[in-house]
Design a protein around this motif. Structure first.
Motif, PDB file in Angstrom:
ATOM      1  N   ARG A   5       0.833  -1.202   0.000  1.00 53.57           N
ATOM      2  CA  ARG A   5       0.000   0.000   0.000  1.00 53.57           C
ATOM      3  C   ARG A   5       0.868   1.253   0.000  1.00 53.57           C
ATOM      4  O   ARG A   5       1.999   1.235   0.488  1.00 53.57           O
ATOM      5  N   ASP A   6       0.307   2.339  -0.494  1.00 53.51           N
ATOM      6  CA  ASP A   6       0.864   3.690  -0.393  1.00 53.51           C
ATOM      7  C   ASP A   6       2.358   3.738  -0.726  1.00 53.51           C
ATOM      8  O   ASP A   6       2.750   3.435  -1.824  1.00 53.51           O
ATOM      9  N   GLU A 105      -5.005  10.635  -4.408  1.00 55.90           N
ATOM     10  CA  GLU A 105      -5.546  11.201  -3.169  1.00 55.90           C
ATOM     11  C   GLU A 105      -5.293  12.711  -3.092  1.00 55.90           C
ATOM     12  O   GLU A 105      -6.004  13.433  -2.406  1.00 55.90           O
ATOM     13  N   ASN A 127      -5.556  -0.646  -6.332  1.00 63.92           N
ATOM     14  CA  ASN A 127      -4.334  -0.366  -5.572  1.00 63.92           C
ATOM     15  C   ASN A 127      -4.500   0.707  -4.503  1.00 63.92           C
ATOM     16  O   ASN A 127      -3.586   0.909  -3.715  1.00 63.92           O
ATOM     17  N   THR A 129      -5.855   2.724  -1.130  1.00 63.66           N
ATOM     18  CA  THR A 129      -6.278   2.309   0.214  1.00 63.66           C
ATOM     19  C   THR A 129      -7.747   2.658   0.456  1.00 63.66           C
ATOM     20  O   THR A 129      -8.473   1.910   1.085  1.00 63.66           O
ATOM     21  N   SER A 192      -3.892  -8.839  -4.922  1.00 65.58           N
ATOM     22  CA  SER A 192      -4.798  -7.684  -4.880  1.00 65.58           C
ATOM     23  C   SER A 192      -6.029  -7.926  -5.746  1.00 65.58           C
ATOM     24  O   SER A 192      -7.117  -7.447  -5.431  1.00 65.58           O
TER      25      SER A 192
END
Ligand SMILES: C[S@@+](CC[C@H](N)C(=O)[O-])C[C@H]1O[C@@H](n2cnc3c(N)ncnc32)[C@H](O)[C@@H]1O
Length: 243
Positions: A5-6, A105, A127, A129, A192
């Motif tokens: 993540r991220d 984001e 992908n 969050t 994923s």
């Protein structure tokens, strides 16, 4: 099931960037399916006078598809991975295409409400969050009635397609990704997709966050039941957009 993540995911894409185009070239249909989904946006007059956003543009394969589908649109392509963007920027592009190092984001911090006539997100939303937050940001930057096309690995819900995906990952995708030192990223890809919602559930999510005219279209070839195009519209009235 642990997923990247991220920051970790952006780092994995940075590392995978040099070999990314070679690996995706081994996937029959990768580029033609992106073009199919970009064309499904049905942007009029080659996109003349329109602004289009490519969200999670990577090395520019989805940007190229958008450019072919709408050669006259003004295209902004953003990605969180500097390595992927570097590869995209190394390619020749006309003046109507620009790239920005930005996460999905962060969209709302830089873009005004209603900036874009269409948004294309290829292999991105699985992908992120917080998909609802990103989809909400997409609605905000889209004009009233603006179009969204999401091109994504989203399984049909049939056990056959789930088993097919695992077989292809184990036999081809993960071994090929391991050769370039990117085993972790391609294991993330496998997992994923298994963890992501099915196509009907993702379509329901689009409706739930406020998109209208949501449609799910299949892609041909081995990706049938594995990859889908999701088409949707931003509501056209302020009241509906606020819902
Ligand atoms: C599988 S690649 C697809 C790239 C391109 N759209 C294509 O179709 O070839 C996914 C891309 O999304 C980017 N990405 C992942 N999370 C992101 C986020 N939160 N904001 C922007 N880009 C993101 C990754 O860096 C990567 O380049």
């Amino acid at each position: 099931m642990t997923l990247l993540r991220d920051h970790d995911l952006a780092g994995a894409f940075d590392h995978a960037a040099p070999a990314y185009d070679r690996l995706t070239a081994m996937n029959p249909g990768y580029r033609t399916d992106l073009l199919r989904s970009a064309r499904r946006l049905r942007l009029p007059h080659g996109g003349a006078g329109l602004r289009v956003l490519d969200l999670g543009c990577g090395t520019g394969a989805s940007t190229r598809a958008l450019l072919r589908a709408a050669p006259h649109a003004r295209i902004t392509a953003i990605d969180v991975s500097a390595g992927m963007l570097e590869r995209a920027l190394a390619k020749p592009w006309p003046a109507n295409v620009r790239f920005q190092h930005l996460s999905a984001e962060e969209l709302l911090t830089t873009e005004d409400e209603g900036t874009y006539d269409a948004v294309f997100a290829a292999y991105l939303l699985r992908n992120v969050t917080a998909p609802d937050a990103v989809l909400g940001a997409v609605r905000t930057v889209l004009s009233p009635g603006g179009r969204l096309a999401v091109h994504e690995y989203s399984l049909s819900g049939s056990p056959v397609h789930r088993a097919l995906w695992t077989a292809i990952c184990q036999a081809v995708i993960i071994p090929a990704g391991s050769l370039t030192g990117d085993r972790m990223l391609y294991r993330h890809l496998w997992r994923s997709v298994l963890a992501f919602e099915t196509a009907p559930a993702f379509a329901a999510r689009l409706t739930r966050v406020g998109f209208t005219s949501v449609r799910t279209l299949p892609v041909p070839g081995w990706q049938t039941g594995v990859v889908h195009t999701f088409l949707a519209r931003n509501a056209s009235t302020p009241e509906a957009r606020a819902s």
